[in-house]
Design a protein around this motif. Structure first.
Motif, PDB file in Angstrom:
ATOM      1  N   VAL A 256     -91.623 -24.738  61.652  1.00  0.00           N
ATOM      2  CA  VAL A 256     -90.031 -24.677  61.439  1.00  0.00           C
ATOM      3  C   VAL A 256     -89.763 -23.636  60.033  1.00  0.00           C
ATOM      4  O   VAL A 256     -88.619 -23.137  60.225  1.00  0.00           O
ATOM      5  CB  VAL A 256     -89.609 -25.974  60.799  1.00  0.00           C
ATOM      6  CG1 VAL A 256     -88.470 -26.287  60.311  1.00  0.00           C
ATOM      7  CG2 VAL A 256     -90.198 -27.130  62.000  1.00  0.00           C
ATOM      8  N   GLY A 257     -90.787 -23.543  59.041  1.00  0.00           N
ATOM      9  CA  GLY A 257     -90.562 -22.499  58.060  1.00  0.00           C
ATOM     10  C   GLY A 257     -90.625 -21.027  58.547  1.00  0.00           C
ATOM     11  O   GLY A 257     -89.796 -20.372  58.491  1.00  0.00           O
ATOM     12  N   ASP A 258     -91.537 -20.969  59.783  1.00  0.00           N
ATOM     13  CA  ASP A 258     -91.271 -19.620  60.369  1.00  0.00           C
ATOM     14  C   ASP A 258     -89.845 -19.339  61.239  1.00  0.00           C
ATOM     15  O   ASP A 258     -89.455 -18.160  61.108  1.00  0.00           O
ATOM     16  CB  ASP A 258     -92.484 -19.514  61.507  1.00  0.00           C
ATOM     17  CG  ASP A 258     -93.851 -19.589  61.182  1.00  0.00           C
ATOM     18  OD1 ASP A 258     -94.034 -19.103  59.869  1.00  0.00           O
ATOM     19  OD2 ASP A 258     -94.673 -19.839  61.645  1.00  0.00           O
TER      20      ASP A 258
ATOM     21  N   VAL B 117     -83.194 -20.223  62.729  1.00  0.00           N
ATOM     22  CA  VAL B 117     -82.270 -21.489  62.231  1.00  0.00           C
ATOM     23  C   VAL B 117     -81.426 -20.896  61.381  1.00  0.00           C
ATOM     24  O   VAL B 117     -81.516 -20.305  60.276  1.00  0.00           O
ATOM     25  CB  VAL B 117     -83.552 -22.511  61.794  1.00  0.00           C
ATOM     26  CG1 VAL B 117     -82.455 -23.692  61.225  1.00  0.00           C
ATOM     27  CG2 VAL B 117     -84.337 -22.970  62.577  1.00  0.00           C
ATOM     28  N   PRO B 118     -79.840 -21.300  61.647  1.00  0.00           N
ATOM     29  CA  PRO B 118     -79.025 -20.700  60.865  1.00  0.00           C
ATOM     30  C   PRO B 118     -78.718 -21.516  59.552  1.00  0.00           C
ATOM     31  O   PRO B 118     -77.923 -22.390  59.611  1.00  0.00           O
ATOM     32  CB  PRO B 118     -77.684 -20.951  61.799  1.00  0.00           C
ATOM     33  CG  PRO B 118     -77.913 -22.020  62.697  1.00  0.00           C
ATOM     34  CD  PRO B 118     -79.526 -22.094  62.991  1.00  0.00           C
ATOM     35  N   LEU B 119     -79.293 -21.000  58.402  1.00  0.00           N
ATOM     36  CA  LEU B 119     -79.296 -21.510  57.340  1.00  0.00           C
ATOM     37  C   LEU B 119     -78.628 -20.328  56.275  1.00  0.00           C
ATOM     38  O   LEU B 119     -78.939 -19.430  56.337  1.00  0.00           O
ATOM     39  CB  LEU B 119     -80.756 -21.813  56.856  1.00  0.00           C
ATOM     40  CG  LEU B 119     -81.264 -23.148  57.517  1.00  0.00           C
ATOM     41  CD1 LEU B 119     -82.854 -23.363  56.977  1.00  0.00           C
ATOM     42  CD2 LEU B 119     -80.631 -24.456  57.309  1.00  0.00           C
TER      43      LEU B 119
ATOM     44  N   GLY C   8     -85.063 -22.649  52.805  1.00  0.00           N
ATOM     45  CA  GLY C   8     -85.370 -23.436  53.680  1.00  0.00           C
ATOM     46  C   GLY C   8     -86.572 -23.322  54.279  1.00  0.00           C
ATOM     47  O   GLY C   8     -87.597 -24.143  54.625  1.00  0.00           O
ATOM     48  N   GLY C   9     -87.013 -21.944  54.147  1.00  0.00           N
ATOM     49  CA  GLY C   9     -88.619 -21.902  54.693  1.00  0.00           C
ATOM     50  C   GLY C   9     -89.496 -22.314  53.685  1.00  0.00           C
ATOM     51  O   GLY C   9     -90.590 -23.088  53.960  1.00  0.00           O
TER      52      GLY C   9
END
Length: 232
Positions: A83-85, A92-94, A100-101
């Protein structure tokens, strides 16, 4: 070894080979970006990481009767790392993909620490030594940047969390030498993140820095996931 266990070993060995081929293939078949900081393709990065997620859950399936919690925590840690990758690759649109990572990786390391504590008793000395290393790494790489934003401050507990994983893993390896793979993997993860931090906080742009990050991070995760083999 029964037939099912033998098949699982072949499956896990095949996943390890596939991981290496995807990681190396992503580099060999990639083209340098305009800055020359990275050659590795997106599919090479995320594909190799996804294979390790499958491998981690396969290890849990293999070990769930003897070491259910430990293998489960490693699988969760690897899944959170993936998920971090995705966050760091901006898939992932953050708005703040770095935070987030870091959050996903941080939760993954909580799982790795918990797994390590389940393998062997807590070793305070190795933990303290690696905390010092982590704090020094944060100060040299991150804090001396004059901007010193909120993210610079958040990077300290994150660095100490990664250092704690390495400290716990080192303590495990001191008691059970075969688990040295776990400790080396945790140390490589910390090294990879410090190199990445020079990009994020110091705007380092030396040739191939992004590939160095992945050729330390990828093997780090692989070593942590496949350290489960010593629990058989």
């Amino acid at each position: 070894m029964d037939a099912l266990s033998a098949m699982m070993q072949l499956w896990l060995g095949g996943l390890l080979v596939a991981w290496a081929l995807v990681l190396l293939g992503g580099f060999v078949l990639g083209k340098p970006n305009p800055e020359g900081t990275r050659r590795m393709t997106l599919w090479g990065r995320l594909g190799s990481s996804a294979i390790l997620v499958v491998a981690a859950w396969s290890w849990w399936w293999q070990l769930h009767q003897q070491h259910n919690l430990t293998a489960l925590l490693v699988a969760l840690g690897m899944s959170l790392g993936f998920v971090g990758d995705l966050c760091m690759a901006q898939v992932v649109p953050l708005k703040n993909y770095v935070l987030g990572g870091m959050s996903a990786f941080g939760l993954g390391h909580v799982a790795y620490i918990w797994a390590g504590l389940g393998i062997e008793s807590f070793n305070v000395l190795s933990w303290l030594v690696w905390l010092i290393v982590g704090a020094l790494g944060w100060y040299v790489v991150v804090w001396h940047d004059s901007s010193r934003s909120r993210l610079h401050q958040v990077a300290l507990p994150y660095a100490l969390l990664l250092a704690s994983t390495t400290g716990i893993a080192t303590g495990v390896a001191l008691e059970q030498l075969p688990m040295l793979t776990f400790a080396i993997g945790a140390a490589l993860f910390l090294l990879s993140d410090l190199i990445l931090a020079t990009q994020l906080f110091n705007d380092a742009r030396w040739r191939g820095i992004g590939d160095v990050v992945w050729f330390t991070y990828g093997p780090a995760q692989a070593l942590i996931v496949y350290s489960m083999a010593w629990l058989l």
